[in-house]
Design a protein around this motif. Sequence first.
Motif, PDB file in Angstrom:
ATOM      1  N   GLU A 185      12.229  -9.071  48.741  1.00 13.32           N
ATOM      2  CA  GLU A 185      11.525  -9.610  49.908  1.00 13.32           C
ATOM      3  C   GLU A 185      12.069  -8.963  51.169  1.00 13.32           C
ATOM      4  O   GLU A 185      13.185  -8.448  51.174  1.00 13.32           O
ATOM      5  CB  GLU A 185      11.714 -11.133  50.004  1.00 13.32           C
ATOM      6  N   GLY A 186      11.272  -9.009  52.229  1.00  9.83           N
ATOM      7  CA  GLY A 186      11.774  -8.556  53.511  1.00  9.83           C
ATOM      8  C   GLY A 186      10.899  -7.517  54.191  1.00  9.83           C
ATOM      9  O   GLY A 186       9.795  -7.189  53.743  1.00  9.83           O
ATOM     10  N   ALA A 187      11.454  -6.966  55.290  1.00 12.63           N
ATOM     11  CA  ALA A 187      10.700  -6.044  56.132  1.00 12.63           C
ATOM     12  C   ALA A 187      10.378  -4.743  55.412  1.00 12.63           C
ATOM     13  O   ALA A 187       9.305  -4.166  55.616  1.00 12.63           O
ATOM     14  CB  ALA A 187      11.485  -5.767  57.412  1.00 12.63           C
ATOM     15  N   GLN A 188      11.292  -4.246  54.562  1.00 12.22           N
ATOM     16  CA  GLN A 188      11.013  -2.976  53.883  1.00 12.22           C
ATOM     17  C   GLN A 188       9.896  -3.138  52.853  1.00 12.22           C
ATOM     18  O   GLN A 188       9.106  -2.226  52.643  1.00 12.22           O
ATOM     19  CB  GLN A 188      12.271  -2.421  53.212  1.00 12.22           C
ATOM     20  N   VAL A 189       9.820  -4.299  52.234  1.00 17.14           N
ATOM     21  CA  VAL A 189       8.701  -4.557  51.307  1.00 17.14           C
ATOM     22  C   VAL A 189       7.390  -4.560  52.085  1.00 17.14           C
ATOM     23  O   VAL A 189       6.379  -3.991  51.648  1.00 17.14           O
ATOM     24  CB  VAL A 189       8.904  -5.892  50.570  1.00 17.14           C
ATOM     25  N   ARG A 190       7.410  -5.166  53.236  1.00 14.34           N
ATOM     26  CA  ARG A 190       6.198  -5.195  54.070  1.00 14.34           C
ATOM     27  C   ARG A 190       5.782  -3.775  54.470  1.00 14.34           C
ATOM     28  O   ARG A 190       4.599  -3.431  54.457  1.00 14.34           O
ATOM     29  CB  ARG A 190       6.461  -6.054  55.311  1.00 14.34           C
ATOM     30  N   GLU A 191       6.775  -2.933  54.830  1.00 13.57           N
ATOM     31  CA  GLU A 191       6.453  -1.548  55.172  1.00 13.57           C
ATOM     32  C   GLU A 191       5.922  -0.784  53.964  1.00 13.57           C
ATOM     33  O   GLU A 191       4.982   0.004  54.076  1.00 13.57           O
ATOM     34  CB  GLU A 191       7.692  -0.843  55.718  1.00 13.57           C
ATOM     35  N   LEU A 192       6.530  -1.023  52.801  1.00  8.88           N
ATOM     36  CA  LEU A 192       6.039  -0.402  51.566  1.00  8.88           C
ATOM     37  C   LEU A 192       4.579  -0.748  51.331  1.00  8.88           C
ATOM     38  O   LEU A 192       3.743   0.125  51.044  1.00  8.88           O
ATOM     39  CB  LEU A 192       6.895  -0.870  50.388  1.00  8.88           C
ATOM     40  N   GLN A 193       4.246  -2.003  51.460  1.00  5.59           N
ATOM     41  CA  GLN A 193       2.868  -2.445  51.233  1.00  5.59           C
ATOM     42  C   GLN A 193       1.906  -1.838  52.264  1.00  5.59           C
ATOM     43  O   GLN A 193       0.785  -1.421  51.909  1.00  5.59           O
ATOM     44  CB  GLN A 193       2.811  -3.975  51.278  1.00  5.59           C
ATOM     45  N   PRO A 209      -0.061  -6.860  54.044  1.00  7.75           N
ATOM     46  CA  PRO A 209       1.333  -6.977  53.610  1.00  7.75           C
ATOM     47  C   PRO A 209       1.819  -8.424  53.667  1.00  7.75           C
ATOM     48  O   PRO A 209       1.466  -9.186  54.574  1.00  7.75           O
ATOM     49  CB  PRO A 209       2.082  -6.102  54.609  1.00  7.75           C
ATOM     50  N   THR A 210       2.613  -8.774  52.692  1.00  6.82           N
ATOM     51  CA  THR A 210       3.164 -10.130  52.617  1.00  6.82           C
ATOM     52  C   THR A 210       4.677 -10.148  52.721  1.00  6.82           C
ATOM     53  O   THR A 210       5.265 -11.198  52.957  1.00  6.82           O
ATOM     54  CB  THR A 210       2.763 -10.791  51.286  1.00  6.82           C
ATOM     55  N   GLY A 211       5.311  -8.999  52.480  1.00  2.59           N
ATOM     56  CA  GLY A 211       6.766  -8.970  52.479  1.00  2.59           C
ATOM     57  C   GLY A 211       7.381  -9.414  51.178  1.00  2.59           C
ATOM     58  O   GLY A 211       8.611  -9.491  51.063  1.00  2.59           O
ATOM     59  N   ARG A 248       2.136   7.529  57.533  1.00  2.37           N
ATOM     60  CA  ARG A 248       2.727   7.463  58.869  1.00  2.37           C
ATOM     61  C   ARG A 248       3.400   6.100  59.048  1.00  2.37           C
ATOM     62  O   ARG A 248       3.189   5.180  58.246  1.00  2.37           O
ATOM     63  CB  ARG A 248       1.654   7.654  59.937  1.00  2.37           C
ATOM     64  N   THR A 249       4.166   5.992  60.093  1.00  2.00           N
ATOM     65  CA  THR A 249       4.830   4.721  60.376  1.00  2.00           C
ATOM     66  C   THR A 249       3.778   3.650  60.675  1.00  2.00           C
ATOM     67  O   THR A 249       2.925   3.844  61.549  1.00  2.00           O
ATOM     68  CB  THR A 249       5.771   4.864  61.578  1.00  2.00           C
ATOM     69  N   PRO A 250       3.782   2.537  59.956  1.00  2.00           N
ATOM     70  CA  PRO A 250       2.767   1.501  60.183  1.00  2.00           C
ATOM     71  C   PRO A 250       2.874   0.884  61.575  1.00  2.00           C
ATOM     72  O   PRO A 250       3.972   0.749  62.127  1.00  2.00           O
ATOM     73  CB  PRO A 250       3.066   0.464  59.097  1.00  2.00           C
ATOM     74  N   ASP A 296       0.253  -4.196  63.866  1.00  2.00           N
ATOM     75  CA  ASP A 296      -0.871  -4.912  63.255  1.00  2.00           C
ATOM     76  C   ASP A 296      -0.986  -4.606  61.763  1.00  2.00           C
ATOM     77  O   ASP A 296      -1.429  -5.463  60.990  1.00  2.00           O
ATOM     78  CB  ASP A 296      -2.183  -4.538  63.950  1.00  2.00           C
ATOM     79  N   GLU A 297      -0.607  -3.372  61.355  1.00  2.00           N
ATOM     80  CA  GLU A 297      -0.640  -3.045  59.927  1.00  2.00           C
ATOM     81  C   GLU A 297       0.464  -3.775  59.169  1.00  2.00           C
ATOM     82  O   GLU A 297       0.261  -4.188  58.018  1.00  2.00           O
ATOM     83  CB  GLU A 297      -0.491  -1.534  59.730  1.00  2.00           C
ATOM     84  N   LEU A 298       1.609  -3.931  59.808  1.00  2.00           N
ATOM     85  CA  LEU A 298       2.711  -4.634  59.160  1.00  2.00           C
ATOM     86  C   LEU A 298       2.493  -6.138  59.122  1.00  2.00           C
ATOM     87  O   LEU A 298       2.877  -6.805  58.155  1.00  2.00           O
ATOM     88  CB  LEU A 298       4.025  -4.331  59.896  1.00  2.00           C
TER      89      LEU A 298
END
Length: 324
Positions: free
Chosen positions: A124-132, A145-147, A185-187, A190-192
Amino acid sequence: MADSDVGTARGAYGSGGGGRRSARAVTVTAAGVLAMATLAVGCGPQDPGADALRQPTARATTAPPAPAPSPTDDGKGATGDVTPPASPSVSPPASPSVPPAAPPPPTPSSPTPAPRVLLRTGSEGAQVRELQARLRQIGHFGRTPTGYYGTVTAEAVRSFQAKRGTEATGATDAVTWRKLLAMTRTPTADELDPPTERPVAEPDERCLTGRVLCISKKSRTLAWMIDGRVVSAMDVRFGSEYTPTREGEFPVFWKSRDHVSTLYDTPMPYALFFSGGQAVHYSADFAANGYGGASHGCVNVRDKAKVAALFDQVKNGDKVVIYW
């Protein structure tokens, strides 16, 4: 010797002086002529033909000096006549009579270590959200993304890995992460953290006054509203046809941050109870599996950060409106 040279020599020493002085003059003059001839020969290259015309041929009264003996193969001096050595010739080396030995077999190398796993199911966390968010940019993750790294995220990672020719494990290792970074690219913010997967529905008129959890079954969204203004919004899901979520207007009567269902023995974090055992709460299953499942009547929220913030803002007595 030329006559002019002899005359010059006589003038230099006089006509008298006897035979001894004349002999000395002749000797000196001959030596001078010989020196001049030596200088003429040493000053540069000469034409051998021209020298033969100018100089009278004379038979040598003494034998020419013998050439210096050349060493023989065993290093001793040679005797007798020595023939000048011919130009040395280099023969190619003879082919070896024994074939070269075959190269040794390669030493087996150590197995390549597996790349380090960064994220896996349950993370869980911010990196999971970025992955998604990055997977969603290239069409491998079809929701917001849910994180939370659940089965849907693992399947999206597995699809990405298979398409890129790497081992499809479903876990995000260092190699998978580098490939994903290179293709995306870096999300954006709003994408995150998009408000909802689907647009928030037009609020029911009962949601336009006071503090209200305005929940639409049609759009599957929850809007937290104060005096007609949307403060936050999030995706929700409901109970199945066998355990439906009740519709109507209800008050929040109990808040339980770390609640566990006594009926189903499942976690219900950030629970806001509004009707009997039904509550608005975070669902790890919803975060992992999306709309493929359903609740037992509760209003499930899949964004943990949003429902945690909502839990802190909502008070007992605030309204819950559930409608189509």
